[in-house]
Each structure stands twice: as C-alpha cells, then as structure tokens.
Scaffold this active site. Structure first.
Site, PDB file in Angstrom:
ATOM      1  CB  SER A  37      -2.927   4.167  -3.823  1.00 24.50           C
ATOM      2  OG  SER A  37      -2.083   4.073  -2.716  1.00 24.50           O
ATOM      3  NE  ARG A  70       1.725   1.686  -6.882  1.00 26.29           N
ATOM      4  CZ  ARG A  70       2.746   1.655  -6.018  1.00 26.29           C
ATOM      5  NH1 ARG A  70       3.980   1.462  -6.442  1.00 26.29           N
ATOM      6  NH2 ARG A  70       2.520   1.779  -4.724  1.00 26.29           N
ATOM      7  CD  GLU A  76      -2.037   2.040  -7.612  1.00 22.04           C
ATOM      8  OE1 GLU A  76      -2.771   1.087  -7.266  1.00 22.04           O
ATOM      9  OE2 GLU A  76      -1.152   2.515  -6.885  1.00 22.04           O
TER      10      GLU A  76
END
Ligand code: FAD
Ligand code: EPU
Length: 344
Positions: free
Chosen positions: A244, A170, A339
C-alpha cells in the site's frame, strides 16, 4: 569486521527496484558487529561529518528518489530463540534480520499462534515494529512484548516495552518522534499455544470454505491468507512495488456523510477515532486504477499499490502519487498520507 563499500547500487535492495546508489554500504550480523561498524564510521569521520545513516531490512517499504548520500547499513542479525513458557504463552526472541514470513512459518511449525494473519508480509522482523505491520484484522503490536534497540548517537543498547513504542495504525515512535534514532536488533514476541483465531476480516471465511476447512488450524488460516494475498497483491519479484502506498484515511462522520450523499457504495469501517475509508476505493473511484504513466503505474487489481513496470525513477512514482493525492482531495476532500518511507 564488516567491510564498508562505496557507490553500491541499491536496485537489488528495494522492492520497487529503483536504480539508485548508496555512497557507503555495509551489513552486520550481530549487535557486536553493529557496534564495531558505528565506531569505525566515527573513525573514518562518516558520523562526525553527520552523513545520514539508513538502516535497511528487506527494502520493501521504501521509495528512493535519488542516490543516498550517506551510509546504508543492512541488518542481517539472524536467530530465533524460545525464552520462556508460562501457562499458555511462549516468549520468543527473534533477530531483526530474520525474514518475517520465515518467522511466521516457524510459529506455525511450533504450534505458536498470533502471527498467522500476518503471513506473507514481505521484509524483516526488525522492520515489523516500525510501522506496526498489520493485515487481516491483526497488528504486530498485539504480539510484541519488547523491542531491543541500539541507540546510534548514545551508542547504547536498550529494551523498549510494548507501551514505550506508542504503536498505532501504521505508526510507532520509530516512524515519528524517534525516527532514525535506533537500530532494532531483535524483537521479543508473546505467542500463544491456545489459538484465538481472527477470521472475521475480508474474505478469510470464504477462502476457508473454498478450501473445505471447517475447524481451521493456524496453518489453515495462514494458507488462506497466503492465497488471498497472492491473488491481488503484485509479487515484488515480478513487478516492483512496496505494498500500500498510502494509509487508509480516518475521517469524521461529517466528511463520511458528505461522501455518502454522492457515493452510496463508499467503503469504510468504524474505528475509535472516526471512520476509516478504503483508500483503494477512493483511488479507484477517482479513475486511477490500472493507469500507467511511462513505467510508473497503479496496480490493476489493487489501486492502493503503485508499481514500477520496469525502469521508473523514484521521482516518477512520487509524481504519480502526488497527482493521485491531489485528485482524491479534489473529489472527496480527503487527504491521503503516504505509508511508504520516501527517501529523498
Ligand atoms: P525496509 O523497507 O527495509 O525498511 C522500512 C523502514 O524501517 C525504513 O524506514 C527503515 O530505515 C526502517 N528499518 C528497517 N529495519 C530496521 C531496523 N532493524 N532498525 C531500525 N529501522 C529499521 N505492510 C503491512 O503492514 N501490511 C501488509 O499487509 C503489507 N503488505 C505488503 C505487500 C507487499 C507486496 C509489499 C511489497 C509490502 C507490503 N507491506 C505491508 C510493507 C512492508 O512489507 C512492511 O513495511 C515491512 O515491515 C517492511 O520490512 P523491510 O524489512 O522490507 O523494511
Ligand atoms: N478497494 C477498492 N478498489 C481497490 C482496492 C480496494 O474498491 O482497488 C476496496 C474494496 O472494497 C476492499 C477494500 O477497499 O474491500 C479494502 O481492500 P483490501 O482488503 O485489499 O485492503 P486495503 O485496505 O486496501 C489494507 C492494508 C494492507 C493489508 C490489507 C489486508 C493499509 C494501508 N493497507 O489494505 O496492507 O494487507 O488491508 O488487511 O492499511 C500495506 O500496508 O502495505 C498493505 C498491503
């Protein structure tokens, strides 16, 4: 030449459906239009007065906290072109504004393997390198050959090789050292005509069994993943969310062992840097799954996904996220890193 509009609502341009405004808004369909736009911003003294520029794809990984006092530029560069074929690999250049799942479907129709596990991830191809999108055991870095960019300050086009982008879980230079420096204009992918399937993650094999598939094709894998995702992730068209909200944290063996003493069922997997914990499990254990505060909430089927039940403010969702971080830290001593891109 694209028009620059003033005071535009961004509600339809972010998957959390937060009602905020952009002071200036425009879109571009080619690199040429982008260059003209950046020049014209200079002309009207928007860049000189250093108003921030925000490049927007599908808005599916953003949380707006307040009106954006700058220029939002929406990427609409389309087009998918096969560049070359070499043995069993094919290089394909894809415009940054192409919808990611449309590109996945193009690959499946043309027998090109590599992105089937990334089916149904919302957003555009141009955003895929930013956080190195990943799902079901595959990350986009595994198939990226080059990223074509436009450097906003230097007003120059450039080509970055895969290794230049410093892809990690990520993360990439586009989210860290070179944040907001480039507009990604296209991405070149290296895809395969001989398919190496990744079936070991989560429920893929079970889903294929349920579908009565014994020798899966890339289309079967894609269909299985679309089915699994649809069963647990909320559809942003129905309920605002950005997937997420936090990354899965990577911890040391010592921290993992301390958690195991109290919770035998802790969900984790071994990675190079340590042990990756399932943030959804931590948040659920901390008692947040399905919790609702006003219109902000935690999804009832996936605790890692924060949702907007209607008219939540970005600040309300951020406040909920802060409370979850504090409570997970109190209980497990583990820090959750956001995130989603929080735009203040
Ligand atoms: P945006 O939200 O528009 O932008 C994201 C960031 O990239 C911003 O910082 C923006 O400025 C920047 N950016 C966008 N385009 C460009 C460009 N052309 N040039 C430079 N900067 C740019 N992500 C995963 O990794 N795996 C998943 O499984 C996953 N599942 C999701 C499920 C749901 C239901 C949702 C809503 C989101 C999910 N996400 C997932 C997150 C999201 O889909 C990805 O981050 C996606 O890449 C965002 O694309 P976008 O075009 O909407 O980007
Ligand atoms: N879990 C719980 N409770 C929950 C949610 C999850 O206990 O409420 C546990 C379950 O044991 C489950 C495990 O966590 O087995 C992992 O859950 P899941 O398979 O749903 O994946 P995730 O780790 O929560 C990650 C990505 C997703 C990606 C999926 C599938 C991150 C931050 N998220 O989620 O990506 O789609 O794996 O590969 O890495 C995104 O980035 O936006 C995103 C949706």
């Amino acid at each position: 030449m694209p028009q620059i509009q003033k005071d535009i609502s961004l509600k339809a341009f972010n998957s959390f459906h937060i009602e905020v405004k952009a002071a200036f808004f425009s879109s571009f369909e080619s690199v040429n239009e982008l260059e003209l736009l950046i020049d014209s911003l200079d002309h009207v003294k928007l860049t000189e007065s250093s108003l921030p520029i925000l490049v927007l794809g599908g808005g599916s990984n953003m949380l707006f906290i307040s009106d954006f006092d700058g220029v939002v530029l929406q990427n609409k560069i389309r087009g998918i072109h096969m560049l070359s074929t070499e043995n069993d690999t094919v290089l394909v250049e894809v415009g940054a504004g192409v919808i990611w799942h449309d590109f996945v479907l193009y690959c499946i129709e043309n027998g090109l393997g590599g992105v089937e596990n990334l089916s149904l991830i919302p957003g555009t191809v141009g955003a895929s390198p930013i956080q190195n999108i990943g799902a079901y055991g595959v990350e986009v870095k595994d198939v990226i050959e080059e990223v074509h960019v436009y450097n906003i300050k230097e007003k120059k086009q450039n080509v970055l090789k895969n290794s230049d982008c410093k892809f990690a879980y990520r993360s990439s230079i586009f989210k860290t050292t070179d944040k907001n420096k480039f507009v990604i204009t296209s991405v070149v992918f290296r895809l395969s005509t001989t398919h190496e399937l990744h079936l070991d993650y989560g429920a893929i094999r079970d889903e294929l069994k349920r579908m009565h598939v014994e020798n899966p094709s890339i289309k079967n894998v894609s269909d299985a993943i679309v089915h699994i995702r649809s069963s647990k992730l909320p559809d942003p068209a129905k309920i605002g969310n950005a997937g997420s909200f936090f990354k899965n944290p990577v911890v040391s063996e010592k921290i993992l062992d301390a958690i195991k003493l109290k919770y035998e069922d802790v969900v984790f997997n071994k990675v190079d840097e340590g042990y990756k914990l399932a943030a959804g499990w931590l948040i659920e254990k901390a008692g947040w799954k399905g919790v609702r505060k006003g219109d902000s909430g935690v999804h009832e089927k996936q605790a890692l996904v924060l949702v907007n039940h209607g008219n939540a403010l970005g600040a309300e969702i951020l406040e909920l996220a802060n409370k979850i971080q504090a409570s997970v830290f109190d209980i497990f001593g583990v820090e959750l890193e956001t995130e989603v891109n929080v735009i203040q």
